[in-house]
Write a protein that holds these residues in place. Structure first.
Motif, PDB file in Angstrom:
ATOM      1  N   PRO A  69      -9.022  10.017   9.732  1.00 29.23           N
ATOM      2  CA  PRO A  69     -10.140   9.202   9.220  1.00 29.23           C
ATOM      3  C   PRO A  69      -9.531   7.904   8.307  1.00 29.23           C
ATOM      4  O   PRO A  69     -10.122   7.025   8.242  1.00 29.23           O
ATOM      5  N   GLN A  70      -8.355   8.231   7.674  1.00 24.48           N
ATOM      6  CA  GLN A  70      -7.831   7.247   7.114  1.00 24.48           C
ATOM      7  C   GLN A  70      -6.257   7.063   7.375  1.00 24.48           C
ATOM      8  O   GLN A  70      -5.638   8.332   7.557  1.00 24.48           O
ATOM      9  N   ASP A  71      -5.606   5.900   7.460  1.00 25.83           N
ATOM     10  CA  ASP A  71      -4.082   5.958   7.610  1.00 25.83           C
ATOM     11  C   ASP A  71      -3.567   4.850   6.655  1.00 25.83           C
ATOM     12  O   ASP A  71      -3.566   4.032   6.797  1.00 25.83           O
ATOM     13  N   PRO A  72      -2.841   5.644   5.503  1.00 28.62           N
ATOM     14  CA  PRO A  72      -2.070   4.514   4.610  1.00 28.62           C
ATOM     15  C   PRO A  72      -0.740   3.795   5.005  1.00 28.62           C
ATOM     16  O   PRO A  72      -0.006   4.718   5.642  1.00 28.62           O
ATOM     17  N   LYS A  73      -0.490   2.880   4.710  1.00 25.68           N
ATOM     18  CA  LYS A  73       0.775   2.218   4.774  1.00 25.68           C
ATOM     19  C   LYS A  73       1.294   1.777   3.541  1.00 25.68           C
ATOM     20  O   LYS A  73       0.533   1.244   2.732  1.00 25.68           O
ATOM     21  N   GLY A  74       2.961   1.604   3.505  1.00 25.67           N
ATOM     22  CA  GLY A  74       3.312   1.283   2.281  1.00 25.67           C
ATOM     23  C   GLY A  74       3.168  -0.360   2.348  1.00 25.67           C
ATOM     24  O   GLY A  74       3.247  -0.865   3.319  1.00 25.67           O
ATOM     25  N   ILE A  75       3.699  -0.983   1.215  1.00 28.03           N
ATOM     26  CA  ILE A  75       3.999  -2.236   1.348  1.00 28.03           C
ATOM     27  C   ILE A  75       5.201  -2.790   0.593  1.00 28.03           C
ATOM     28  O   ILE A  75       5.847  -2.486  -0.321  1.00 28.03           O
ATOM     29  N   LEU A  76       6.194  -3.399   1.569  1.00 23.73           N
ATOM     30  CA  LEU A  76       7.525  -3.753   1.180  1.00 23.73           C
ATOM     31  C   LEU A  76       7.476  -5.045   0.310  1.00 23.73           C
ATOM     32  O   LEU A  76       8.104  -4.804  -0.659  1.00 23.73           O
ATOM     33  N   ARG A  77       6.812  -6.029   0.724  1.00 21.27           N
ATOM     34  CA  ARG A  77       6.885  -7.187   0.150  1.00 21.27           C
ATOM     35  C   ARG A  77       5.505  -7.940   0.053  1.00 21.27           C
ATOM     36  O   ARG A  77       4.711  -7.429   0.843  1.00 21.27           O
ATOM     37  N   ASP A  78       5.219  -8.529  -1.183  1.00 24.73           N
ATOM     38  CA  ASP A  78       3.963  -9.066  -1.353  1.00 24.73           C
ATOM     39  C   ASP A  78       3.618  -9.757   0.042  1.00 24.73           C
ATOM     40  O   ASP A  78       4.431 -10.694   0.783  1.00 24.73           O
ATOM     41  N   ASP A  79       2.285  -9.799   0.419  1.00 20.92           N
ATOM     42  CA  ASP A  79       1.734 -10.449   1.439  1.00 20.92           C
ATOM     43  C   ASP A  79       0.391 -10.793   1.210  1.00 20.92           C
ATOM     44  O   ASP A  79      -0.363 -10.651   0.224  1.00 20.92           O
ATOM     45  N   VAL A  80      -0.103 -11.713   2.181  1.00 20.34           N
ATOM     46  CA  VAL A  80      -1.485 -12.225   2.168  1.00 20.34           C
ATOM     47  C   VAL A  80      -2.252 -11.798   3.252  1.00 20.34           C
ATOM     48  O   VAL A  80      -1.741 -12.123   4.421  1.00 20.34           O
ATOM     49  N   LEU A  81      -3.281 -11.043   3.382  1.00 24.82           N
ATOM     50  CA  LEU A  81      -3.835 -10.537   4.675  1.00 24.82           C
ATOM     51  C   LEU A  81      -4.738 -11.542   5.284  1.00 24.82           C
ATOM     52  O   LEU A  81      -5.050 -12.544   4.428  1.00 24.82           O
TER      53      LEU A  81
END
Length: 539
Positions: free
Chosen positions: A413-425
């Motif tokens: 139901p949920q799938d989390p991902k890490g964030i390596l570098r600052d980003d803008v969706l």
């Protein structure tokens, strides 16, 4: 064991445990000051949960823990992106296919599983394919991709899935004659565990054997899954792990049980492979299971593959091939039994296939009487033999029923991902390195901005055009993920679910036991908290 951890789910953040002392008083003081001087913090858009200094949104998340997926639906219906600050990280939840495509494909390398997710899941999944990044993940995926594309594995899987679907059918038949109520989810968990152990590891563990013997591995695996899910919102889990108390102590016991079973499977397969002879041309006789392939690869010194590596691979395939399939089958049968029109259309399609296949194969169908166990079982087995990989592929309505189930009740139901570098969706939301972005299949399937005004309705017809199944974008229908990590076992999962549902829905009707409450349980897989208690009748 699962029931024994229910009292551990709520973490006492506001009221310190007895003897909590200075730290407990400090926590309460901080919350009081927050209320008096800052009142209730909210996200600037006013569409996120209440946040507080120090603890972020942990209080509201914990309060809604048992219904967290629906809690997210409420917020994501107002805003396609919801930012939820937590004590040691920030979760950004997304439900817009454009944002999902950015995370899962366009900027894939910036959104690995990440160290945070890996630390939560490592105790169970280790460095297996679902918990790994980089070269470790690529090597496993390359090997698994080759194997899943193998016709030998597909044919072997078809035989195994038919075998255990018939074992389940026999149990249901006996229950129907005795008017016994059953927990169908438990039986489906046993069926898929038996299946994945034979397809994946080449061993029969017999959980569907007469008498339905207890399986400590399955029970421990479920318990571990529940506790690890709790870690995502429990800021105290590392302390409990260090002190070996509470839920983390139970987790340790469960992992030991899981490991004992898993390493025994590995040792058994290795011993069996050593006993396997060679063919006349000197080539090794290879069994068609996945573990055998990885064991052979581990003999290459450059593979750096140890028994621990094999253990991680085993458990990742267990959670992929057992839990996800069994829970989807459970929700599918629940949807079918609560939607009479769907049940009737599905039965008609199965009857039509039976007649067509019998004609194609020049098979005379055995007459049967639902009151005669022997003739009923013979006809069931005869029908099952008509179910091949190709014939199952012709069941468009059944495929639509399964897909519609996954839209509303995705196995993950949920799938989390890490964030390596600052980003803008793409929608302008800024995400910071070290945080986590989670796409939410459960919410996505219920969003009107994704599926229209009837998004909340179970309607398999939405997947059909002129009787043919029509796929949706994998970034909109995310039950099998998308991009480079799209599920390798998708076709295998559909094959097993079609095989089981074709047999069950052709020969049985199910009714929910009066008073039985169907709701999900909070864990990484969307299983039913109370099982699926049903009565069975023959058709």
């Amino acid at each position: 064991m699962v029931n024994n951890i229910n009292h551990l789910i709520r973490i006492p953040l506001i009221f310190p445990p007895e003897g909590g002392g200075y730290m407990g008083m400090l926590t309460v003081a901080c919350l009081v000051i927050s209320w008096l001087f800052l009142h209730r913090f909210r996200q600037r858009n006013g569409k996120g949960p209440k946040t507080w200094p120090l603890v972020g949104a942990a209080i509201e998340q914990l309060w809604n823990y048992d219904q967290m997926h629906d809690w997210l639906v409420k917020y994501l219906a107002k805003s396609r992106t919801v930012v939820v600050p937590m004590p040691f990280t920030t979760y950004t939840y997304i439900a817009d296919p454009v944002n999902v495509e950015h995370v899962l494909k366009t900027n894939f390398l910036n959104y690995p599983k990440g160290e945070t997710y890996h630390s939560y899941m490592e105790v169970l999944l280790g460095d297996g394919i679902f918990n790994a990044d980089g070269e470790v993940w690529r090597k496993q995926r390359k090997t698994a991709s080759f194997e899943f594309a193998s016709k030998n594995l597909r044919d072997f899987s078809t035989v195994v899935f038919r075998k255990y679907s018939l074992k389940l059918s026999e149990i249901l038949s006996k229950a129907s004659y005795k008017n016994q109520e059953i927990d169908l989810q438990e039986l489906l968990m046993r069926m898929t565990l038996d299946s994945i152990c034979e397809v994946g590891f080449g061993v029969e563990i017999g959980t569907l054997a007469p008498g339905l013997p207890d399986n400590p591995f399955a029970q421990a695996f479920d318990t571990a899954n529940i506790i690890i899910t709790l870690r995502f919102i429990d800021p105290l889990w590392k302390i409990k792990k260090f002190l070996n108390v509470g839920s983390e102590a139970i987790l340790g016991q469960s992992i030991k049980t899981v490991d004992d079973f898993t390493y025994s499977v590995i040792r058994r397969r290795k011993a069996e492979l050593e006993e396997v002879g060679e063919t006349n041309d000197g080539n090794k006789k290879m069994k068609p299971d996945l573990l055998s392939r990885f064991i052979e690869l581990s003999k290459d010194p450059e593979s750096n593959m140890t028994d621990k590596s094999l253990r991680d691979i085993v458990l990742n395939f267990v959670i992929a091939g057992r839990d996800t399939t069994a829970t989807t089958l459970s929700w599918a049968i629940y949807m079918i039994m609560t939607h009479e029109d769907v049940a009737d259309k599905l039965f008609s399609e199965l009857k039509s296939l039976e007649a067509t296949r019998a004609d194609e194969e020049n098979v005379l169908l055995h007459p049967y009487c639902i009151d005669d166990p022997e003739s009923f079982q013979q006809r069931t087995m005869q029908f099952a033999e008509l179910l091949t990989y190709d014939s199952l592929g012709k069941l468009s309505y059944l495929h639509a029923v399964i897909t519609e189930t996954l839209r509303l009740y995705p196995a993950v139901p949920q799938d989390p991902k890490g964030i390596l570098r600052d980003d803008v969706l793409p929608d302008g939301t800024k995400v910071k390195a070290g945080g986590m972005v989670t796409y939410v299949p459960y919410s996505m399937g219920r969003m009107e901005y994704n599926w229209g005004p009837d998004a909340a309705l179970f309607r398999p017809e939405r997947w059909l055009k002129d009787g043919c199944f029509q796929n949706a974008s994998p970034f909109k229908f995310t039950a099998f993920q998308a991009g480079p990590r799209i599920c390798l076992g998708k076709d295998s999962a559909y094959l097993q679910m079609k095989m089981a549902l074709a047999i069950l829905c052709r020969f049985y009707e199910f009714k929910l036991v009066k008073g039985h409450i169907v709701k999900y349980r909070m864990m990484t897989i969307l299983s039913m908290a109370n099982g699926l208690k049903v009565s069975v009748s023959r058709r």
